[in-house]
Design a protein around this motif. Structure first.
Motif, PDB file in Angstrom:
ATOM      1  N   VAL A  91       0.859  -1.189   0.000  1.00 12.57           N
ATOM      2  CA  VAL A  91       0.000   0.000   0.000  1.00 12.57           C
ATOM      3  C   VAL A  91       0.893   1.236   0.000  1.00 12.57           C
ATOM      4  N   VAL A  92       0.554   2.196  -0.862  1.00 14.62           N
ATOM      5  CA  VAL A  92       1.210   3.506  -0.795  1.00 14.62           C
ATOM      6  C   VAL A  92       0.179   4.466  -0.221  1.00 14.62           C
ATOM      7  N   ILE A  93       0.558   5.226   0.796  1.00 12.27           N
ATOM      8  CA  ILE A  93      -0.422   6.092   1.460  1.00 12.27           C
ATOM      9  C   ILE A  93       0.191   7.454   1.772  1.00 12.27           C
ATOM     10  N   GLY A  94      -0.664   8.469   1.840  1.00 11.67           N
ATOM     11  CA  GLY A  94      -0.195   9.795   2.244  1.00 11.67           C
ATOM     12  C   GLY A  94      -1.367  10.723   2.491  1.00 11.67           C
ATOM     13  N   THR A  95      -1.080  11.824   3.174  1.00 12.16           N
ATOM     14  CA  THR A  95      -2.062  12.904   3.292  1.00 12.16           C
ATOM     15  C   THR A  95      -1.826  13.817   2.090  1.00 12.16           C
ATOM     16  N   VAL A  96      -2.915  14.282   1.485  1.00  4.73           N
ATOM     17  CA  VAL A  96      -2.798  14.987   0.200  1.00  4.73           C
ATOM     18  C   VAL A  96      -2.106  16.357   0.313  1.00  4.73           C
ATOM     19  N   LYS A  97      -1.753  16.867  -0.845  1.00  6.45           N
ATOM     20  CA  LYS A  97      -1.047  18.153  -0.956  1.00  6.45           C
ATOM     21  C   LYS A  97      -1.791  19.288  -0.226  1.00  6.45           C
ATOM     22  N   GLY A  98      -1.036  20.095   0.503  1.00  2.24           N
ATOM     23  CA  GLY A  98      -1.612  21.243   1.200  1.00  2.24           C
ATOM     24  C   GLY A  98      -2.176  20.898   2.558  1.00  2.24           C
ATOM     25  N   ASP A  99      -2.121  19.619   2.924  1.00  4.05           N
ATOM     26  CA  ASP A  99      -2.745  19.156   4.168  1.00  4.05           C
ATOM     27  C   ASP A  99      -1.690  18.527   5.085  1.00  4.05           C
ATOM     28  N   LEU A 100      -1.588  19.073   6.304  1.00  7.01           N
ATOM     29  CA  LEU A 100      -0.542  18.604   7.218  1.00  7.01           C
ATOM     30  C   LEU A 100      -1.071  17.646   8.282  1.00  7.01           C
ATOM     31  N   HIS A 101      -2.385  17.398   8.289  1.00  3.72           N
ATOM     32  CA  HIS A 101      -2.981  16.517   9.299  1.00  3.72           C
ATOM     33  C   HIS A 101      -2.564  15.074   9.038  1.00  3.72           C
ATOM     34  N   ASP A 102      -1.861  14.473   9.997  1.00  3.00           N
ATOM     35  CA  ASP A 102      -1.402  13.107   9.743  1.00  3.00           C
ATOM     36  C   ASP A 102      -1.701  12.115  10.859  1.00  3.00           C
ATOM     37  N   ILE A 103      -2.403  12.559  11.905  1.00  4.04           N
ATOM     38  CA  ILE A 103      -2.653  11.647  13.038  1.00  4.04           C
ATOM     39  C   ILE A 103      -3.561  10.488  12.599  1.00  4.04           C
ATOM     40  N   GLY A 144      -3.629   4.904  -0.887  1.00  7.84           N
ATOM     41  CA  GLY A 144      -4.528   5.477   0.116  1.00  7.84           C
ATOM     42  C   GLY A 144      -4.269   6.966   0.262  1.00  7.84           C
ATOM     43  N   MET A 145      -5.357   7.748   0.220  1.00  9.07           N
ATOM     44  CA  MET A 145      -5.208   9.196   0.415  1.00  9.07           C
ATOM     45  C   MET A 145      -6.081   9.654   1.574  1.00  9.07           C
ATOM     46  N   SER A 146      -5.492  10.526   2.396  1.00 13.35           N
ATOM     47  CA  SER A 146      -6.211  11.081   3.536  1.00 13.35           C
ATOM     48  C   SER A 146      -6.281  12.601   3.372  1.00 13.35           C
ATOM     49  N   ALA A 147      -7.437  13.176   3.743  1.00 12.68           N
ATOM     50  CA  ALA A 147      -7.575  14.647   3.736  1.00 12.68           C
ATOM     51  C   ALA A 147      -8.439  15.061   4.911  1.00 12.68           C
ATOM     52  N   LEU A 148      -8.021  16.111   5.604  1.00 10.25           N
ATOM     53  CA  LEU A 148      -8.780  16.600   6.771  1.00 10.25           C
ATOM     54  C   LEU A 148      -9.398  17.968   6.525  1.00 10.25           C
ATOM     55  N   LEU A 149      -9.041  18.564   5.412  1.00 18.85           N
ATOM     56  CA  LEU A 149      -9.564  19.902   5.118  1.00 18.85           C
ATOM     57  C   LEU A 149     -10.501  19.832   3.919  1.00 18.85           C
ATOM     58  N   GLY A 177     -10.071   8.523   2.713  1.00 15.93           N
ATOM     59  CA  GLY A 177     -10.719   8.758   4.002  1.00 15.93           C
ATOM     60  C   GLY A 177     -10.255  10.064   4.601  1.00 15.93           C
ATOM     61  N   GLY A 178     -10.791  10.378   5.770  1.00 18.24           N
ATOM     62  CA  GLY A 178     -10.491  11.647   6.440  1.00 18.24           C
ATOM     63  C   GLY A 178     -11.805  12.277   6.877  1.00 18.24           C
ATOM     64  N   ALA A 179     -11.770  13.093   7.923  1.00 18.85           N
ATOM     65  CA  ALA A 179     -13.007  13.587   8.541  1.00 18.85           C
ATOM     66  C   ALA A 179     -14.045  14.183   7.564  1.00 18.85           C
ATOM     67  N   PRO A 180     -13.661  14.997   6.576  1.00 17.34           N
ATOM     68  CA  PRO A 180     -14.708  15.572   5.713  1.00 17.34           C
ATOM     69  C   PRO A 180     -15.100  14.666   4.539  1.00 17.34           C
ATOM     70  N   VAL A 181     -14.411  13.547   4.381  1.00 21.25           N
ATOM     71  CA  VAL A 181     -14.629  12.676   3.224  1.00 21.25           C
ATOM     72  C   VAL A 181     -15.823  11.749   3.482  1.00 21.25           C
ATOM     73  N   THR A 182     -16.641  11.548   2.456  1.00 22.91           N
ATOM     74  CA  THR A 182     -17.828  10.693   2.594  1.00 22.91           C
ATOM     75  C   THR A 182     -17.845   9.638   1.493  1.00 22.91           C
ATOM     76  N   GLU A 183     -18.696   8.657   1.719  1.00 19.22           N
ATOM     77  CA  GLU A 183     -18.918   7.608   0.708  1.00 19.22           C
ATOM     78  C   GLU A 183     -19.352   8.250  -0.608  1.00 19.22           C
ATOM     79  N   ARG A 184     -20.236   9.227  -0.499  1.00 19.49           N
ATOM     80  CA  ARG A 184     -20.761   9.897  -1.687  1.00 19.49           C
ATOM     81  C   ARG A 184     -19.644  10.591  -2.476  1.00 19.49           C
ATOM     82  N   PHE A 185     -18.760  11.277  -1.719  1.00 17.25           N
ATOM     83  CA  PHE A 185     -17.633  11.951  -2.374  1.00 17.25           C
ATOM     84  C   PHE A 185     -16.746  10.912  -3.076  1.00 17.25           C
ATOM     85  N   ALA A 186     -16.532   9.778  -2.405  1.00 12.06           N
ATOM     86  CA  ALA A 186     -15.698   8.717  -2.987  1.00 12.06           C
ATOM     87  C   ALA A 186     -16.291   8.261  -4.321  1.00 12.06           C
TER      88      ALA A 186
END
Ligand code: B1M
Length: 209
Positions: A91-103, A144-149, A177-186
């Motif tokens: 798996v390659v994973i990261g938080t997307v560009k411009g986003d520093l949230h990594d917890i 895998g991509m994560s975004a919090l903003l 995934g990430g707090a603002p991300v939804t199934e619908r957005f996916a």
């Protein structure tokens, strides 16, 4: 009751030592590590976020809380990551560009490693180009991509479009995934999978296999 959450005060104080102590107490009291995380530490972090939004706490406090959370996750990691095998796939994973949230992303990495995935963690603020390069060179099963903003979610779509352009999209399953991300957005951006939290991510990945 969230006010009774024993992790909230040390988290708000950025007091890593006490937070680890409270974590150990909960574990010694018989709580499962997953429960300590999902039922205690993550809701407490949510309260920090609410207090930040309402102006009760400021960025330095949030940063200290994040540091305390990271310190405590190091204590929980050996309990959550049971597997030393790395044969479930890459798996390659990261938080997307411009986003520093990594917890949250780091928790997801822990769960994946625990399930035997070989995880290449690109970190936070990862550009589309870097994701594409990693898919080309590392040949993972999943990206895998994560975004919090809400402002950085669009980077997920950009990466999917770039993978299509480079004719790499069919080689990899895109999960987000990430707090603002939804199934619908996916669905909207044509990702293959979405998970709302770290405990459901592995089941979602297995369902895509
Ligand atoms: Co920021 N921040 N922050 N912040 N911060 C939020 C996200 C916010 C909701 C706070 C608020 O206003 N209530 C808000 C976003 C609002 C919005 O976009 N609509 C916000 C903001 C505005 C900002 C700044 C813009 C503030 C500023 O500078 N004015 C700034 C942006 C910096 C940047 O990224 N460019 C900023 C900065 C920061 C800190 C650096 C101080 C710090 C991050 C430290 C770090 O991560 N190293 C921080 C923090 C800590 C938060 C809150 C308080 C907590 C986030 C967190 O760690 N949660 C957050 C409020 C909140 O979320 N309640 C907030 C705990 C974590 C375990 O949960 O990340 O959701 P989470 O991960 C979950 C799931 O989402 C899921 O599984 C995880 C575990 O269960 N998941 C996946 C995550 N990724 C996944 C990937 C998957 C699958 C599941 O598949 C690949």
């Amino acid at each position: 009751m969230i006010d009774e959450n024993p992790f909230l005060e040390p988290l708000l104080n950025g007091d890593t030592e006490t937070l680890i102590q409270k974590t150990r107490e909960a574990l010694e009291g018989g709580s499962a590590p997953e429960m300590v995380l999902q039922g205690g530490l993550i809701p407490a972090m949510g309260v920090v976020g609410e207090k930040f939004r309402s102006g009760e706490v400021y960025i330095p406090e949030v940063l200290l809380a994040a540091r305390a959370m990271k310190g405590t996750m190091a204590t929980l990691k050996p309990l959550l990551v049971h597997s030393s095998q790395k044969d479930a796939g890459k798996v390659v994973i990261g938080t997307v560009k411009g986003d520093l949230h990594d917890i949250g992303k780091n928790l997801v990495v822990m769960m994946m490693e625990g399930a035997g995935y070989d995880v290449v963690d690109l970190g936070a603020d990862v550009s589309t180009e870097k994701f594409v390069e990693a898919v080309r060179n590392r040949k993972p099963l999943f990206i895998g991509m994560s975004a919090l903003l809400t402002t950085t979610m669009k980077e997920m779509k950009q990466t999917i479009l770039a993978l299509e352009k480079e004719e790499l999209r069919d080689r990899v399953r895109v999960i987000i995934g990430g707090a603002p991300v939804t199934e619908r957005f996916a669905k909207e951006i044509a990702a293959d999978g979405f998970a709302s939290d770290a405990t459901s991510v592995v089941a979602m990945m297995k369902s895509l296999a």
